[in-house]
Design a protein around this motif. Structure first.
Motif, PDB file in Angstrom:
ATOM      1  N   ALA A   1       0.800  -1.137  -0.093  1.00 36.92           N
ATOM      2  CA  ALA A   1       0.020   0.009   0.046  1.00 36.92           C
ATOM      3  C   ALA A   1       0.934   1.192  -0.081  1.00 36.92           C
ATOM      4  N   CYS A   2       0.456   2.351  -0.774  1.00 42.01           N
ATOM      5  CA  CYS A   2       1.363   3.562  -0.614  1.00 42.01           C
ATOM      6  C   CYS A   2       0.346   4.745  -0.381  1.00 42.01           C
ATOM      7  N   ILE A   3       0.871   5.362   0.654  1.00 41.24           N
ATOM      8  CA  ILE A   3      -0.036   6.385   1.373  1.00 41.24           C
ATOM      9  C   ILE A   3       0.580   7.640   1.434  1.00 41.24           C
ATOM     10  N   GLY A   4      -0.212   8.793   1.026  1.00 36.10           N
ATOM     11  CA  GLY A   4       0.512  10.041   1.003  1.00 36.10           C
ATOM     12  C   GLY A   4       0.207  10.593   2.516  1.00 36.10           C
ATOM     13  N   VAL A   5       1.548  10.991   3.086  1.00 38.53           N
ATOM     14  CA  VAL A   5       1.477  11.646   4.438  1.00 38.53           C
ATOM     15  C   VAL A   5       2.408  12.689   4.440  1.00 38.53           C
ATOM     16  N   GLU A   6       2.440  13.507   5.414  1.00 41.12           N
ATOM     17  CA  GLU A   6       3.488  14.443   5.728  1.00 41.12           C
ATOM     18  C   GLU A   6       4.685  13.768   6.483  1.00 41.12           C
ATOM     19  N   LEU A   7       5.874  13.855   6.013  1.00 39.58           N
ATOM     20  CA  LEU A   7       6.988  13.001   6.867  1.00 39.58           C
ATOM     21  C   LEU A   7       8.068  14.166   7.257  1.00 39.58           C
ATOM     22  N   GLU A   8       8.647  13.788   8.444  1.00 34.18           N
ATOM     23  CA  GLU A   8       9.633  14.874   8.811  1.00 34.18           C
ATOM     24  C   GLU A   8      10.821  15.179   7.919  1.00 34.18           C
ATOM     25  N   PRO A   9      11.047  16.197   7.627  1.00 40.85           N
ATOM     26  CA  PRO A   9      11.760  16.707   6.677  1.00 40.85           C
ATOM     27  C   PRO A   9      13.050  16.476   7.068  1.00 40.85           C
ATOM     28  N   PRO A  10      14.313  15.901   6.421  1.00 37.16           N
ATOM     29  CA  PRO A  10      14.135  16.060   4.783  1.00 37.16           C
ATOM     30  C   PRO A  10      13.480  14.681   4.135  1.00 37.16           C
ATOM     31  N   HIS A  11      13.290  13.771   5.046  1.00 35.47           N
ATOM     32  CA  HIS A  11      12.649  12.449   4.492  1.00 35.47           C
ATOM     33  C   HIS A  11      11.509  12.514   3.942  1.00 35.47           C
ATOM     34  N   ILE A  12      11.213  12.128   2.396  1.00 35.30           N
ATOM     35  CA  ILE A  12      10.183  12.108   1.688  1.00 35.30           C
ATOM     36  C   ILE A  12       9.418  10.643   1.324  1.00 35.30           C
ATOM     37  N   VAL A  13      10.047   9.545   2.037  1.00 34.44           N
ATOM     38  CA  VAL A  13       9.563   8.181   2.028  1.00 34.44           C
ATOM     39  C   VAL A  13       9.844   7.622   3.057  1.00 34.44           C
ATOM     40  N   GLU A  14       9.170   6.663   3.705  1.00 33.14           N
ATOM     41  CA  GLU A  14       9.248   5.634   4.817  1.00 33.14           C
ATOM     42  C   GLU A  14       8.870   4.365   4.542  1.00 33.14           C
ATOM     43  N   ILE A  15       9.338   3.366   4.596  1.00 33.54           N
ATOM     44  CA  ILE A  15       8.741   1.989   4.345  1.00 33.54           C
ATOM     45  C   ILE A  15       8.735   1.228   5.798  1.00 33.54           C
TER      46      ILE A  15
END
Length: 114
Positions: A94-108
């Motif tokens: 599943a791929c979910i759009g969220v606000e992540l802690e900068p500078p990360h833009i992807v978390e798995i």
């Protein structure tokens, strides 16, 4: 019984073993590139490291949740995923759009069999 393994850098990369299941979370290691493709590749490599540390492998992944900051960049993450995934044993994803802690833009986050 839960065994906790020390986190890799950065602090949000972790792996936990509970009985015969492995739970791993990974983000790209520092320094973090602004490219979704590069961050995805590095986070997936971190998943490989965590699974190996726990006695598992990407072919044993049961499910994966990919959190991304910026759904328009999903195709870049998909390209990295397609290069990495074990095509003989593709997990549910599943791929979910969220606000992540900068500078990360992807978390798995993955769940795998040990």
């Amino acid at each position: 019984m839960i065994e906790r393994f020390p986190g890799l850098t950065p602090t949000r990369s972790r792996a936990v073993v509970n009985d015969d299941l492995v739970f791993a979370v990974a983000v790209a290691p520092d320094p973090v590139t602004p490219s979704m493709y590069e961050q995805s590749k590095k986070a997936l490599a971190r998943i490989d490291e965590s699974l190996a540390l726990c006695g598992s492998h990407k072919s044993k992944i049961l499910s994966a949740i990919v959190y991304i900051n910026g759904m328009p960049l999903k195709s870049e993450m998909n390209r990295a995923w397609d290069e990495w995934v074990d095509k003989a044993h593709p997990p549910m994803r599943a791929c979910i759009g969220v606000e992540l802690e900068p500078p990360h833009i992807v978390e798995i986050v993955v769940t795998a069999a040990k």
